[in-house]
Scaffold this motif. Structure first.
Motif, PDB file in Angstrom:
ATOM      1  N   ARG A  70       0.818  -1.204   0.000  1.00  7.18           N
ATOM      2  CA  ARG A  70       0.000   0.000   0.000  1.00  7.18           C
ATOM      3  C   ARG A  70       0.861   1.266   0.000  1.00  7.18           C
ATOM      4  O   ARG A  70       0.618   2.193  -0.768  1.00  7.18           O
ATOM      5  CB  ARG A  70      -0.917  -0.024   1.216  1.00  7.18           C
ATOM      6  CG  ARG A  70      -1.768   1.210   1.374  1.00  7.18           C
ATOM      7  CD  ARG A  70      -2.922   1.215   0.398  1.00  7.18           C
ATOM      8  NE  ARG A  70      -3.916   0.225   0.773  1.00  7.18           N
ATOM      9  CZ  ARG A  70      -4.974   0.485   1.523  1.00  7.18           C
ATOM     10  NH1 ARG A  70      -5.191   1.698   1.932  1.00  7.18           N
ATOM     11  NH2 ARG A  70      -5.830  -0.448   1.831  1.00  7.18           N
ATOM     12  N   VAL A  71       1.866   1.269   0.868  1.00 12.36           N
ATOM     13  CA  VAL A  71       2.651   2.495   1.018  1.00 12.36           C
ATOM     14  C   VAL A  71       3.528   2.714  -0.201  1.00 12.36           C
ATOM     15  O   VAL A  71       3.670   3.835  -0.679  1.00 12.36           O
ATOM     16  CB  VAL A  71       3.484   2.441   2.310  1.00 12.36           C
ATOM     17  CG1 VAL A  71       4.325   3.692   2.433  1.00 12.36           C
ATOM     18  CG2 VAL A  71       2.589   2.307   3.515  1.00 12.36           C
ATOM     19  N   ALA A 124       0.481   5.548  -2.092  1.00 14.13           N
ATOM     20  CA  ALA A 124      -0.520   6.118  -1.193  1.00 14.13           C
ATOM     21  C   ALA A 124       0.192   6.886  -0.084  1.00 14.13           C
ATOM     22  O   ALA A 124       1.418   6.841   0.039  1.00 14.13           O
ATOM     23  CB  ALA A 124      -1.380   5.000  -0.609  1.00 14.13           C
ATOM     24  N   GLY A 125      -0.575   7.564   0.717  1.00 13.73           N
ATOM     25  CA  GLY A 125      -0.003   8.316   1.830  1.00 13.73           C
ATOM     26  C   GLY A 125       0.393   7.364   2.944  1.00 13.73           C
ATOM     27  O   GLY A 125       0.462   6.159   2.752  1.00 13.73           O
ATOM     28  N   ALA A 127       0.185   5.005   6.136  1.00 14.97           N
ATOM     29  CA  ALA A 127      -0.841   4.043   6.536  1.00 14.97           C
ATOM     30  C   ALA A 127      -0.318   3.216   7.688  1.00 14.97           C
ATOM     31  O   ALA A 127       0.892   3.190   7.941  1.00 14.97           O
ATOM     32  CB  ALA A 127      -1.210   3.141   5.354  1.00 14.97           C
ATOM     33  N   THR A 129       5.419   5.463   6.457  1.00 14.85           N
ATOM     34  CA  THR A 129       5.322   6.811   5.906  1.00 14.85           C
ATOM     35  C   THR A 129       6.308   6.925   4.754  1.00 14.85           C
ATOM     36  O   THR A 129       7.500   6.703   4.951  1.00 14.85           O
ATOM     37  CB  THR A 129       5.674   7.860   6.974  1.00 14.85           C
ATOM     38  OG1 THR A 129       4.979   7.549   8.164  1.00 14.85           O
ATOM     39  CG2 THR A 129       5.325   9.246   6.496  1.00 14.85           C
ATOM     40  N   GLN A 142      -4.820   0.628   7.260  1.00 16.36           N
ATOM     41  CA  GLN A 142      -5.635   1.828   7.410  1.00 16.36           C
ATOM     42  C   GLN A 142      -4.847   3.038   6.936  1.00 16.36           C
ATOM     43  O   GLN A 142      -3.706   3.227   7.324  1.00 16.36           O
ATOM     44  CB  GLN A 142      -5.995   2.044   8.885  1.00 16.36           C
ATOM     45  CG  GLN A 142      -6.381   0.784   9.595  1.00 16.36           C
ATOM     46  CD  GLN A 142      -7.869   0.698   9.814  1.00 16.36           C
ATOM     47  OE1 GLN A 142      -8.606   1.606   9.459  1.00 16.36           O
ATOM     48  NE2 GLN A 142      -8.307  -0.395  10.385  1.00 16.36           N
ATOM     49  N   GLU A 143      -5.496   3.835   6.110  1.00 10.19           N
ATOM     50  CA  GLU A 143      -4.842   5.050   5.637  1.00 10.19           C
ATOM     51  C   GLU A 143      -4.806   6.077   6.765  1.00 10.19           C
ATOM     52  O   GLU A 143      -5.717   6.134   7.590  1.00 10.19           O
ATOM     53  CB  GLU A 143      -5.635   5.649   4.471  1.00 10.19           C
ATOM     54  CG  GLU A 143      -5.678   4.769   3.254  1.00 10.19           C
ATOM     55  CD  GLU A 143      -4.426   4.910   2.409  1.00 10.19           C
ATOM     56  OE1 GLU A 143      -3.737   5.932   2.556  1.00 10.19           O
ATOM     57  OE2 GLU A 143      -4.129   3.992   1.633  1.00 10.19           O
ATOM     58  N   ASP A 171      -4.990   9.945   7.569  1.00  5.11           N
ATOM     59  CA  ASP A 171      -5.346  11.212   6.943  1.00  5.11           C
ATOM     60  C   ASP A 171      -4.222  12.194   7.217  1.00  5.11           C
ATOM     61  O   ASP A 171      -4.128  12.759   8.297  1.00  5.11           O
ATOM     62  CB  ASP A 171      -6.664  11.703   7.555  1.00  5.11           C
ATOM     63  CG  ASP A 171      -7.194  12.882   6.768  1.00  5.11           C
ATOM     64  OD1 ASP A 171      -6.717  13.073   5.639  1.00  5.11           O
ATOM     65  OD2 ASP A 171      -8.056  13.582   7.290  1.00  5.11           O
ATOM     66  N   SER A 172      -3.356  12.372   6.240  1.00  4.03           N
ATOM     67  CA  SER A 172      -2.137  13.115   6.531  1.00  4.03           C
ATOM     68  C   SER A 172      -2.259  14.537   6.042  1.00  4.03           C
ATOM     69  O   SER A 172      -2.180  14.815   4.857  1.00  4.03           O
ATOM     70  CB  SER A 172      -0.950  12.439   5.862  1.00  4.03           C
ATOM     71  OG  SER A 172      -1.154  12.427   4.479  1.00  4.03           O
TER      72      SER A 172
END
Lengths: 566, 637
Positions: A162-163, A167-168, A170, A194, B48-49, B51-52
């Motif tokens: 995912r990371v 994506a941002g 998680a 991150t 889980q993302e 919210d950054s």
């Protein structure tokens, strides 16, 4: 009484059988379970107690489980918030440091190392693991800088995917595996990933921070322990309460049961002990009242019955003395009838005949009175029913011949023995044969006027059946033939010397032996009376060696069986 | 589980029930335990993302530039042009520029080694054909070294950049890039600003600034510390040293948090430094970083271990680093001067003779200097032959002493350590007197004039001498003969000191490039409508004679008063290394004859115009002070 399915005794039998089968299926140790099931069936207290225990356990379990879940979710969400905030600040710090790194530095690996090392040092103090992996966007795994001893596989592939997919940041739960003093240790944890871009090569690296959840696990286990202890104590308390309550309720109920049993056994003077004024006390009072009323009524009825029987016996006795005198006078007249004119002679003969009948009737009445008074004692001996049959047939041969009825015996060669009072059995058989001869002659013109006496026996029982081919019995009559003074056709004159009490006495005799006396008949097909005796008095009768419905009856098997027992 | 077995009254059915149902009941009662076991801390779950809402990193207000990576099928000239454009990424990044290089060149390329700044550049010219060489000519190029020190103009030959372009992977790529960031001046001035690296004087009691250019923005602190850790350049060995061991290096960068705390994470071996050394290290880093106004305190760690100051603090507020103040100014903000041969000091709106002996005898002095504490004054007698030292005010029983003699002594200067400096213009000898009542005799250090180990050409006339407060720099205003002409020059010489503070000598005096001053003069000429003679821009020889009127310390370096004749004059800021500071636009002060300045912050600079002082710092109030007949005007120290 015909269909087994309608038998009220069947379901409990079957259900017990089913349960037993279940028990045997589950465990070979049958007796213990069977005993337990017996107790379960019989003890209300046990049922209430076990049900309460199970239900309260269930409730405590569900509540405890819910509480635990809530506690866990609260603990975790709190921790997740803290972790996300801390990792965000860590990432922010890393970004700030990267932003102030010189743009002309092209050594990405040392830049990554410089970036990671202070974070790793901080992580060691604050207790989280650090992995700086990357570059992630180059396809292959670009290596990583990480806290010593930490297993890089602690980062789940899903998070990595995912990371690194762009994506941002998680996070997810994971199992943190690390090596402590040479031992592999695994503990639950949260990992936050991150993505960071290193200015040295403008590629994406991922900073993973792994926070252990040890503290949360300990708290949760503490809460679990407390809940289990509390729940266990609560269940015990509820069980105790149920025990006390059921004891209070069940003890009087048991007492009432015992008293009711005694009442049923005839000890009508038994009463419940009434204590207090509660529902149970009032129940006991009502019970006692009911018992008193019943007792009084039963006594009245008994008294009435006794008085009636006594009256019958007394009347019979009282009639005997004048009858003897009348008899003696009658005999004199009868003996001297030759000297009388024919009409008078005829009257003397009639007097004699009716006196004979009167005597017989009186004897039967006395016999019945004895039965009613329960003053009959059996004189037991092994009786061969074949002999009895032959004797009776021989004795009634004259009567039969007079009626033109052929009487014969159908018996096996061996003896058919039964423990019985021979005199009474003979009386029964004589009665039946006489009855058959009486009705055999009344058959249709074509039907053969004959009477067959069947005798048979097996290990358990012996039977004798008297078959005639006379008028037969109308439906429903088979049950009534044994009633006192019952007649098939009230209009028909009593041609033979029957008193109307013969079959009733026979039935009483059969019952006295623990045997059956049953009748079958169909209009136009004749009738059959069957006496079945146990091999031993008071033995159990299960079946008869002879069929009640004769083999030669039309539709013998398909016919609705008309059974008559007591 | 035995405790959970139901207790029934002591009756045989119940007991037997309990016995026989114990196992199934036990199984049922194990359920809670099993369920409790289910409620565990999870070891896996969905991703889980977060919210950054990323806080943006401190932006520096310059436009961001994302250069274009090489496009397919570009010609060699396009590649070179693209490369030069890509170097000007903002924020500074060489990642894209590296993609214009061959793989081998990329790995060997070290753009951090220097920076070349140019005013303009020619279009890339395919100079070759077969060998694919592309040339670019830079105009007005200057070079900065890895530390950011200004190294002067790039020679004409070196201004022609040649690129060898080869084919790699079917595309043209540069094979021999210069190890430098080649950027335009507009790009550079928007992103780099002057700063100082602070080293330690040999005495260990003063910090010495070295001017450099450092990128502005978040990377500034890191760049400064990185340059500081590189140590003093080779040409100033013996003049200054660094307390920071040479094998220390900066880990990544120096982030400055929102509280203004700059965290300097160093790696390397430090051992266990003496508290004085540790304080020096902290002072070096602190003074270097306090130039960034965002920094309010400094925390230094070496391999994770905090470096503590004398008070044992991890984070030292930069406001408390005054003990080693490199400007070393004393508490006395008074202006002093000479009027009618007497030492005068500012009292309110007037300059009045001081109470001390030097203020009493009229006609005695030609020039004066007051020491940093404002207690002692040195004066050259009107005939220029004697140097006198005496107390400024009454109350001291020490009288006026003659500490030195010469034939044409220049206006003297004090450094913060109390050394008194002057030079004899006639002989070209540099004279220094160490401080203290006993050692108050001028001692020749080195001959600056005709026989010149300090690198001055023969026939040089010394006109003005300045000594920096830290005692490591000597600024000389000279008139030199170049062929038949006389040119004015500003030279800076570094002073060699012993750890005990003794002056060991002077390194060769380096002339500030004439181009730095020439721009000023040409601009001045333009400002005055083209009147008067004009300088050739970039004249290597220097400024024509008697055009440099005065030189004084200023906050960032030197202020030079350039006269154009006819009263036209301008004040120009120039670094002590000759680098231009800030905008090159000079301040025009018509009729100015002298400068008053100080390197200490908070002291205003003035130009003496006729009878008045004119403020040079903009906002400051101009004192209504008559300076008629006053010479040798200056601050104490």
């Amino acid at each position: 009484m015909s269909d087994p399915a309608g038998d009220p005794a069947a379901p409990p039998l079957r259900s017990i059988g089913g349960l037993r089968a279940l028990g045997e299926l589950r465990r070979p140790s049958g007796p213990g379970l069977r005993r337990a099931l017996t107790v379960w069936r019989r003890s209300l207290q046990a049922r209430v107690l076990v049900s309460t225990l199970l239900l309260s356990t269930l409730v405590v379990t569900v509540v405890g489980w819910y509480l635990l879940r809530q506690t866990r979710d609260g603990l975790l969400s709190h921790r997740v918030d803290a972790v996300v905030a801390e990792s965000a600040s860590e990432a922010q710090d890393a970004r700030a440091r990267l932003a102030s790194a010189p743009g002309t530095d092209t050594d990405a690996s040392s830049q990554a190392k410089d970036l990671a090392e202070p974070i790793i040092a901080r992580g060691e103090i604050r207790g989280y693991g650090v992995i700086l992996a990357g570059p992630a966007d180059g396809g292959a795994d670009g290596g990583a800088t990480y806290t010593p001893g930490l297993d890089r596989a602690s980062v789940p592939a899903s998070l990595r995917a995912r990371v690194t997919a762009g994506a941002g940041p998680a996070w997810t739960y994971t199992e943190i595996r690390r090596e402590v003093d040479g031992r592999e240790v695994a503990e639950p944890g949260i990992v936050v990933g991150t993505p960071l871009t290193l200015p040295a090569d403008s590629r994406t690296y991922v900073l993973y921070l792994l926070y252990p959840l040890d503290e949360q696990r300990e708290t949760l286990s503490l809460v679990t322990q407390a809940l289990l202890t509390t729940g266990g104590l609560l269940v015990l308390l509820v069980a105790g309460v149920a025990l006390v309550v059921t004891r209070q309720v069940v003890t009087p109920v048991r007492m009432a049961r015992r008293v009711a049993e005694r009442l049923a056994a005839g000890r009508l003077q038994e009463r419940l002990l009434v204590r207090g004024e509660d529902d149970l006390a009032r129940l006991a009072m009502s019970f006692n009242q009911m018992a008193t009323n019943l007792q009084r009524q039963i006594r009245q009825l008994e008294e009435l019955s006794r008085v009636q029987r006594r009256f019958t016996a007394d009347v019979s006795h009282e009639l005997r003395t004048p009858l003897t005198t009348v008899r003696m006078a009658g005999d004199v007249l009868h003996d001297a009838r030759a000297d009388f004119d024919p009409a008078t002679a005829r009257a003397a003969e009639l007097l004699q005949t009716e006196l004979d009948r009167f005597e017989t009737l009186l004897a039967d009445l006395l016999e019945i009175s004895r039965f009613d008074a329960g003053a009959v004692v059996l004189d037991l001996d092994d009786v061969n029913l074949v002999d009895v049959a032959h004797r009776i047939v021989d004795a009634t041969r004259a009567l039969a011949a007079q009626r033109g009825v052929e009487v014969r015996v159908s018996a096996p060669d061996r003896a058919c023995l039964a423990e019985a009072d021979g005199r009474r059995i003979e009386r029964i058989v004589r009665n039946l044969v006489a009855n058959a001869i009486d009705h055999a002659g009344l058959g249709s013109e074509t039907a053969p006027a004959r009477v067959v006496v069947h005798v048979a026996a097996d290990d358990q029982s012996a039977a004798i059946a008297v078959r005639d081919y006379g008028l037969g019995l109308a439906p429903g009559e088979a049950a009534m033939v044994f009633n006192r003074f019952w007649r098939a056709d009230p209009a028909r004159a009593r041609s033979t010397g029957g008193t109307g009490l013969g079959l009733a006495i026979s039935l009483e005799d059969a019952h006295l032996h623990g045997g059956w006396l049953q009748a079958w008949g169909r209009p136009g097909e004749g009738a059959q009376f069957r006496l079945t005796l146990p091999r031993h008095v008071r033995g159990t009768l299960r079946r008869s060696p002879l069929p009640l419905v004769p083999d030669d009856a039309v539709e013998a098997r398909r016919e609705v069986r008309t059974e008559a027992s007591s | 589980m035995t405790a959970r077995r139901p207790r029934t009254p002591a009756r045989s059915p119940a007991r037997s029930l309990a016995r026989s149902l114990a196992r199934p009941l036990g199984l049922v009662l194990v359920l809670p335990l099993a369920l409790a076991g289910c409620v565990e801390v999870p070891v896996a779950g969905p991703v889980q993302e977060i919210d950054s809402a990323q806080q943006s990193v401190r932006a520096d207000g310059v436009p961001a530039i994302d250069p274009q990576p090489p496009v397919g099928g570009a010609s060699p000239t396009e590649i070179v042009r693209g490369f030069l454009d890509a170097l000007q990424a903002s924020p500074v990044s060489t990642t894209i520029a590296g993609r214009y290089l061959t793989a081998s060149a990329r790995s060997a390329w070290r753009p951090e080694r220097s920076t070349i700044v140019y005013d303009d550049r020619s279009d890339p010219l395919d100079a070759s054909g077969a060998t694919s060489a592309v040339a670019v000519r830079l105009v007005g190029a200057e070079r900065f070294d890895a530390r950011g020190r200004w190294r002067g103009a790039v020679s004409s030959a070196a201004s022609l950049l040649r690129f060898r372009v080869v084919v790699e992977g079917g595309e043209y790529r540069i094979d021999d890039p210069p190890d430098a960031l080649v950027v335009s001046r507009t790009w550079f001035t928007a992103r780099y600003t002057p700063a100082s690296l602070y080293y330690v004087a040999p005495t260990g009691r003063a910090l010495v600034p070295e001017p450099v250019y450092a990128p502005s923005g978040p990377g500034r602190a890191g760049a400064l510390v990185r340059a500081l850790l590189a140590g003093p350049p080779a040409d100033v060995r013996g003049v200054e040293r660094s307390a920071l061991p040479s094998d220390l290096r900066l880990a990544l960068s120096v982030p400055v948090d929102s509280d203004g705390r700059a965290v300097v994470s160093l790696r390397g071996r430090l051992g266990d430094p003496e508290p004085e050394e540790a304080s020096l290290m902290l002072a070096q880093i602190g003074w270097t970083l306090r130039q960034d106004p965002a920094v309010s305190s400094v925390a230094v760690t070496v391999d994770g271990e905090p470096l503590r100051d004398a008070q044992g603090r991890d984070a030292v507020p930069v406001s408390e680093l005054g003990a080693l103040d490199p400007s070393r100014t004393g508490p006395d903000p008074t202006l002093y001067g000479v009027r009618a041969g007497r030492l005068v000091a500012r009292r309110g709106d007037e300059l009045l003779p001081v109470d001390g002996p030097l203020g009493r005898a009229p006609g005695r002095l030609a020039s004066v200097a007051v020491d940093a504490s404002g207690s002692q004054a040195a004066g050259v007698t009107a005939d220029g032959r004697r140097l006198l030292v005496g107390p400024v005010s009454l109350g001291s029983d020490v009288g006026v002493r003659v500490v030195g003699r010469g034939s044409a002594l220049l206006r003297p200067g004090w450094d913060a350590a109390g050394r008194l400096w002057t030079a004899d213009a006639a002989t070209g000898r540099l004279l220094v007197a160490t401080s203290g009542a006993t050692a108050g005799v001028l001692r020749p250090v080195v001959t600056l004039g005709a026989r010149t180990p300090a690198g001055l050409p023969a026939g040089t006339r010394l006109r003005r001498l300045l000594v920096s407060p830290d005692g490591t720099r000597l600024v000389l205003l000279t008139g030199e003969r170049v062929g038949a002409r006389t040119v004015d020059r500003v030279r800076v010489a570094r002073i060699l000191l012993s750890p005990g503070g003794r002056v060991l000598g002077v390194r060769p005096a380096v002339a500030l490039p004439a181009s730095s001053l020439a721009v000023a003069t040409s601009a001045l000429a333009a400002g005055t409508g083209g009147a008067g003679p004009r300088l050739t821009t970039g004249d290597p020889a220097g400024v024509p004679g008697d055009r440099l009127l005065d030189v004084a310390w200023s906050l960032d370096g030197l202020a030079v008063l350039v006269g154009e004749g006819g009263g036209a004059a301008a004040v120009l800021q120039v670094g002590v290394d000759g680098s231009p500071i800030g905008s090159r636009t000079p301040t025009t002060v018509t009729g100015a004859t002298g400068l008053v300045g100080s390197s200490a912050p908070g002291r205003l600079r003035y130009a003496a115009v006729g009878d008045e002082l004119v403020g040079l710092d903009g906002g400051g109030p101009t004192p209504r002070l008559s300076v008629s007949g006053v010479s040798s005007l200056g601050y104490a120290g």
